[in-house]
Design an enzyme around this catalytic site. Sequence first.
Site, short mmCIF file in Angstrom:
data_model
loop_
_atom_site.label_atom_id
_atom_site.label_comp_id
_atom_site.label_asym_id
_atom_site.label_seq_id
_atom_site.Cartn_x
_atom_site.Cartn_y
_atom_site.Cartn_z
N ASP A 102 -18.39 -15.84 2.70
CA ASP A 102 -18.12 -15.34 4.05
C ASP A 102 -19.19 -14.32 4.44
OD1 ASP A 102 -15.82 -16.83 3.94
OD2 ASP A 102 -14.54 -15.13 3.37
N1 URA Z 1 -13.18 -16.10 -1.28
C1 URA Z 1 -13.21 -15.56 -0.05
O1 URA Z 1 -12.19 -15.13 0.48
N2 URA Z 1 -14.40 -15.52 0.59
C2 URA Z 1 -15.56 -15.95 0.05
O2 URA Z 1 -16.61 -15.87 0.68
C3 URA Z 1 -15.50 -16.50 -1.24
C4 URA Z 1 -14.30 -16.57 -1.89
#
Ligand code: URA
Length: 258
Positions: A102
Amino acid sequence: MRLDRFLCEMNLGTRSQVKAYVRQGLVSVNGAVARDAAAKVDERSDRVFFRGQELKYRKFVYYMLNKPEGVVSATTDKRDTAAVALLGRDCREDIFPVGRLDKDVTGLLLLTNDGDLAHRLLSPRKHVDKVYQVDMARPLDAEDIRQLEQGLDIGEERSTLPARVEVLDAGRILLTLHEGRFHQVKRMLQAVDNEVLKLKRIAFGGLVLDGGLAPGEYRELGEEEVAVLRSAASKHEDLDSCTAEYADAEQEAGVNDG
Ligand code: URA
């Protein structure tokens, strides 16, 4: 491939820069000065020199990036900085991030042009390990840990697979997942009435984030590190058919976040 493409992939410059180098007589192929940037070279057998230095062609390249916050896991993006753009001069046209973190998540992001390895690392059938350092709003109690480790309902057809929790201190854990669903860590912590404050991936497929890389920095992987990834990508071929079917459906739905 064309000579100008070869020179670009070797990071000598843009298409117009490398054409200028050829015009200036700075490039030779098999001992003869090259005059035509559009001429074909065989990257496996022809010997190409720039200013007298041999350019050894590598088909595949592998980088680990310490992704900073605010950067998106993409090759290009209209609004935000794309992870691939952080490679600067090392950026070849065909490089892409292996999976997604993310925008607000930091840490290990693999960048490569090796589509086959990337595909296998992301395949839900392989259960490639991902280790996250999670800073949370509240400490976990024993029941939270039990649920996270056993697998829990995050609002999908299937519970999460068993994970591993290592408590580092009251507000921080290491969470090892063997799958990669959309926003998985955040949703798992939500499911035990907690909240992720900061999330950093510190390992992926046995490859550990180099502690010497500041956010935004990257380095090329060594041969041994690529071998570690290859080995992670070739494990777990023989899942039972039910799990495999689910894995296929999950991949089709595109929920894997790497
Ligand atoms: N879990 C999440 O919530 N976000 C990520 O980017 C990777 C794993």
